[in-house]
Scaffold this motif. Structure first.
Motif, short mmCIF file in Angstrom:
data_model
loop_
_atom_site.label_atom_id
_atom_site.label_comp_id
_atom_site.label_asym_id
_atom_site.label_seq_id
_atom_site.Cartn_x
_atom_site.Cartn_y
_atom_site.Cartn_z
N PRO A 1 0.81 -1.21 -0.08
CA PRO A 1 0.04 0.00 0.04
C PRO A 1 0.78 1.27 0.09
CG PRO A 1 -0.92 -1.49 1.64
CD PRO A 1 0.51 -2.19 0.95
N GLY A 2 0.51 2.25 -0.75
CA GLY A 2 1.01 3.29 -1.03
C GLY A 2 2.28 3.44 -2.06
N GLY A 3 2.44 2.19 -2.62
CA GLY A 3 3.48 1.81 -3.82
C GLY A 3 2.98 2.41 -4.93
N SER A 4 4.08 2.40 -6.03
CA SER A 4 3.58 2.58 -7.42
C SER A 4 3.80 1.45 -8.50
CB SER A 4 4.47 3.51 -7.77
OG SER A 4 4.27 5.02 -7.03
N LEU A 5 3.09 1.43 -9.45
CA LEU A 5 3.30 0.63 -10.73
C LEU A 5 3.08 1.31 -11.98
CD1 LEU A 5 1.96 -2.89 -9.61
CD2 LEU A 5 4.11 -2.43 -10.17
N ARG A 6 3.72 0.90 -12.97
CA ARG A 6 3.28 1.23 -14.23
C ARG A 6 3.06 0.26 -15.15
NH1 ARG A 6 7.09 3.71 -19.15
NH2 ARG A 6 5.92 5.11 -19.71
N LEU A 7 1.81 0.16 -15.79
CA LEU A 7 1.38 -0.77 -16.80
C LEU A 7 1.58 -0.38 -18.24
CD1 LEU A 7 -1.99 -2.13 -15.21
CD2 LEU A 7 0.12 -2.89 -14.65
N SER A 8 1.83 -1.08 -18.87
CA SER A 8 1.94 -0.85 -20.48
C SER A 8 1.11 -1.86 -21.16
CB SER A 8 3.58 -1.06 -20.73
OG SER A 8 4.48 -0.39 -19.91
N CYS A 9 0.56 -1.44 -22.21
CA CYS A 9 -0.03 -2.36 -23.28
C CYS A 9 0.48 -1.99 -24.62
CB CYS A 9 -1.69 -1.76 -23.16
SG CYS A 9 -2.58 -2.51 -24.29
N LEU A 10 1.00 -3.06 -25.19
CA LEU A 10 1.26 -2.85 -26.50
C LEU A 10 0.27 -3.26 -27.61
CD1 LEU A 10 3.71 -2.68 -28.76
CD2 LEU A 10 4.20 -5.09 -28.25
N ALA A 11 -0.10 -2.56 -28.54
CA ALA A 11 -0.93 -2.72 -29.56
C ALA A 11 -0.32 -3.20 -30.85
CB ALA A 11 -1.85 -1.65 -29.77
N SER A 12 -1.10 -3.78 -31.46
CA SER A 12 -0.68 -4.50 -32.75
C SER A 12 -1.82 -5.18 -33.63
CB SER A 12 0.46 -5.56 -32.61
OG SER A 12 -0.07 -6.86 -32.10
N GLY A 13 -1.75 -4.83 -35.00
CA GLY A 13 -2.71 -5.30 -35.94
C GLY A 13 -3.92 -4.57 -36.28
N PHE A 14 -3.81 -3.04 -35.61
CA PHE A 14 -4.84 -2.23 -35.95
C PHE A 14 -4.42 -0.98 -35.80
CE2 PHE A 14 -6.07 -0.62 -31.88
CZ PHE A 14 -5.37 -1.46 -31.00
N PRO A 15 -5.22 -0.04 -36.37
CA PRO A 15 -4.52 1.65 -36.45
C PRO A 15 -4.80 2.23 -35.20
CG PRO A 15 -6.53 1.31 -37.46
CD PRO A 15 -6.34 0.07 -37.45
N PHE A 16 -3.78 2.20 -34.25
CA PHE A 16 -3.89 2.36 -32.88
C PHE A 16 -4.02 3.90 -32.68
CE2 PHE A 16 -2.98 2.06 -28.44
CZ PHE A 16 -1.83 3.15 -28.06
N GLY A 17 -3.62 4.76 -33.59
CA GLY A 17 -3.84 6.20 -33.36
C GLY A 17 -5.20 6.60 -33.80
N LYS A 18 -6.05 5.92 -34.17
CA LYS A 18 -7.57 6.22 -34.58
C LYS A 18 -8.41 5.52 -33.41
CE LYS A 18 -6.55 6.21 -39.59
NZ LYS A 18 -7.17 5.78 -40.93
#
Length: 126
Positions: free
Chosen positions: A14-31
């Protein structure tokens, strides 16, 4: 074939930090508007944060001020920086994508999205 793959989960006190990441592929991510949706044990899905194609950010009351969502369209990456974590943040965290057609939709489960990741476990415990 389109994929969303989360990483960065784990056990944190409790009180700590985490950073989640998500890698996208196979579709137009920016849209696509992107969101983080979590599911705690025995509970329904809960939308917690979203970022639209213009990088406008949105948060639920339960995480606002503690979590920060961001995206890198050049790398097809979505992030969630989680600070001041609480035991009630324990859940499986899913990243999700929905084609942008206007206002970001804070969908509460996979049926609201075009793309859905398998999730990353986050456990907040001492």
């Amino acid at each position: 074939e389109a994929h969303l793959v989360e990483s960065g989960g784990g056990l944190v006190p409790p009180g700590g930090s985490l950073r989640l990441s998500c890698l996208a592929s196979g579709f137009p991510f920016g849209k696509h508007d992107m969101s983080w949706v979590r599911q705690a044990p025995g509970k329904e899905f809960e939308w917690i944060s979203g970022i639209d194609t213009a990088s406008e950010t949105y948060y639920s009351a339960s995480v606002e001020g503690r979590f920060t969502i961001s995206r890198d369209n050049d790398k097809n990456m979505l992030y969630l920086q989680m600070d001041s974590l609480k035991p009630e943040d324990t859940a499986v965290y899913h990243c999700a994508g929905r084609y942008h057609i206007g206002t970001l939709v804070a969908g509460q489960g996979p049926s609201w999205y075009h793309y859905w990741g398998q999730g990353a476990q986050v456990t907040v415990s001492s």
